[in-house]
Write an enzyme that holds these catalytic residues in place. Sequence first.
Site, PDB file in Angstrom:
ATOM      1  N   GLY A  46       0.836  -1.195   0.000  1.00  0.00           N
ATOM      2  CA  GLY A  46       0.000   0.000   0.000  1.00  0.00           C
ATOM      3  C   GLY A  46       0.871   1.244   0.000  1.00  0.00           C
ATOM      4  O   GLY A  46       2.027   1.203   0.434  1.00  0.00           O
ATOM      5  N   GLN A  51       3.402   9.903   0.741  1.00  0.00           N
ATOM      6  CA  GLN A  51       4.701   9.227   0.805  1.00  0.00           C
ATOM      7  C   GLN A  51       5.580   9.514  -0.420  1.00  0.00           C
ATOM      8  O   GLN A  51       6.778   9.272  -0.378  1.00  0.00           O
ATOM      9  CB  GLN A  51       4.513   7.717   0.981  1.00  0.00           C
ATOM     10  CG  GLN A  51       3.890   7.357   2.325  1.00  0.00           C
ATOM     11  CD  GLN A  51       3.719   5.875   2.452  1.00  0.00           C
ATOM     12  OE1 GLN A  51       2.740   5.324   1.994  1.00  0.00           O
ATOM     13  NE2 GLN A  51       4.691   5.198   3.047  1.00  0.00           N
ATOM     14  N   CYS A  94       6.339  -0.005   7.020  1.00  0.00           N
ATOM     15  CA  CYS A  94       5.950   1.173   6.252  1.00  0.00           C
ATOM     16  C   CYS A  94       7.120   1.559   5.360  1.00  0.00           C
ATOM     17  O   CYS A  94       8.265   1.569   5.817  1.00  0.00           O
ATOM     18  CB  CYS A  94       5.633   2.314   7.221  1.00  0.00           C
ATOM     19  SG  CYS A  94       5.141   3.834   6.393  1.00  0.00           S
ATOM     20  N   LEU A  95       6.816   1.874   4.091  1.00  0.00           N
ATOM     21  CA  LEU A  95       7.895   2.241   3.164  1.00  0.00           C
ATOM     22  C   LEU A  95       8.590   3.533   3.603  1.00  0.00           C
ATOM     23  O   LEU A  95       9.719   3.784   3.186  1.00  0.00           O
ATOM     24  CB  LEU A  95       7.346   2.394   1.738  1.00  0.00           C
ATOM     25  CG  LEU A  95       6.762   1.106   1.124  1.00  0.00           C
ATOM     26  CD1 LEU A  95       6.168   1.397  -0.249  1.00  0.00           C
ATOM     27  CD2 LEU A  95       7.833   0.027   1.025  1.00  0.00           C
ATOM     28  N   HIS A 136      -3.986   1.564   7.674  1.00  0.00           N
ATOM     29  CA  HIS A 136      -2.632   2.128   7.735  1.00  0.00           C
ATOM     30  C   HIS A 136      -2.508   3.312   6.761  1.00  0.00           C
ATOM     31  O   HIS A 136      -1.972   4.363   7.105  1.00  0.00           O
ATOM     32  CB  HIS A 136      -1.635   1.008   7.403  1.00  0.00           C
ATOM     33  CG  HIS A 136      -0.199   1.406   7.296  1.00  0.00           C
ATOM     34  ND1 HIS A 136       0.792   0.844   8.089  1.00  0.00           N
ATOM     35  CD2 HIS A 136       0.441   2.288   6.481  1.00  0.00           C
ATOM     36  CE1 HIS A 136       1.959   1.383   7.758  1.00  0.00           C
ATOM     37  NE2 HIS A 136       1.771   2.257   6.782  1.00  0.00           N
ATOM     38  N   GLU A 137      -3.040   3.140   5.533  1.00  0.00           N
ATOM     39  CA  GLU A 137      -2.887   4.198   4.515  1.00  0.00           C
ATOM     40  C   GLU A 137      -3.767   5.410   4.826  1.00  0.00           C
ATOM     41  O   GLU A 137      -3.346   6.549   4.613  1.00  0.00           O
ATOM     42  CB  GLU A 137      -3.196   3.649   3.113  1.00  0.00           C
ATOM     43  CG  GLU A 137      -2.332   2.476   2.661  1.00  0.00           C
ATOM     44  CD  GLU A 137      -0.843   2.682   2.828  1.00  0.00           C
ATOM     45  OE1 GLU A 137      -0.367   3.835   2.789  1.00  0.00           O
ATOM     46  OE2 GLU A 137      -0.134   1.671   3.026  1.00  0.00           O
ATOM     47  N   HIS A 140      -2.075   7.586   7.127  1.00  0.00           N
ATOM     48  CA  HIS A 140      -1.093   8.461   6.454  1.00  0.00           C
ATOM     49  C   HIS A 140      -1.754   9.763   5.978  1.00  0.00           C
ATOM     50  O   HIS A 140      -1.173  10.833   6.073  1.00  0.00           O
ATOM     51  CB  HIS A 140      -0.500   7.772   5.220  1.00  0.00           C
ATOM     52  CG  HIS A 140       0.712   6.924   5.491  1.00  0.00           C
ATOM     53  ND1 HIS A 140       1.869   7.421   6.039  1.00  0.00           N
ATOM     54  CD2 HIS A 140       0.949   5.609   5.251  1.00  0.00           C
ATOM     55  CE1 HIS A 140       2.761   6.442   6.128  1.00  0.00           C
ATOM     56  NE2 HIS A 140       2.237   5.329   5.666  1.00  0.00           N
TER      57      HIS A 140
END
Length: 172
Positions: A46, A51, A94-95, A136-137, A140
Site C-alpha cells: 500500500g 509518501q 511502512c515504506l 494504515h494508509e 497516512h
Amino acid sequence: MTIRPLIILPDPLLRQLSDPVVDLDGRVKTLIDDMFETMYEAPGVGLAAVQVGVTQRIVTMDATRGDDEKQPLALINPEIIWSSDDLKDYEEGCLSIPDYHEIVIRPAKVGVRFLTLAGKVEEREMEGLAATVIQHEIDHLNGKLFIDHLSKLKRDRVLKKFQKLARHQGGV
Ligand code: NI
C-alpha cells in the site's frame, strides 16, 4: 510511469493532513500510475500519495500475495465508514520507515467508501491484510503513522534511530 522517491521518517510532510481531491484530472491519473509503479517496485502492499510528497487523499494498494494475480486498487478520498468490534494483530511495516516492523492491533474488518478515477463512489468491505493496509494508509492521509499505535517507549526509540540516520545523511 515513473518511480517517485519515497519520503522517509522524520520528514515533516509525513505529519501533514492531506487534502481531498477535487478534480479527477490527468494529473491524478499520472500520480496514481506512478504510485503503483513505486509501490510494486519497493515492494509494498500500500502507498499513500503523501509518501511520494503529494498531500492529496489518494491511496494505492494491492493486498495479494506471492504469485496470486495482482489486484491493484486506487482509492480517492477514502473513508472508513464502519469498523468491526473484533480486532486483530498484524506485524506492520511502512515504506517511509524502512526495515522496522512491529505488531499493531486494529479492527479486523472495515467498510471503506471512496471515489474511483472515473468519479464513481464505491463501497467495499475489507478484511485480512486489506483491512490492515487501508487503515494504515488512511492514517497516512491524516498525518498519522503506524508507530503512533505503539507504546511511547517503542515510538521514541524508532524516532530517535531515524533522526540519527537523517543527520548522518545530511537530511532533515
Ligand atoms: Ni506506511
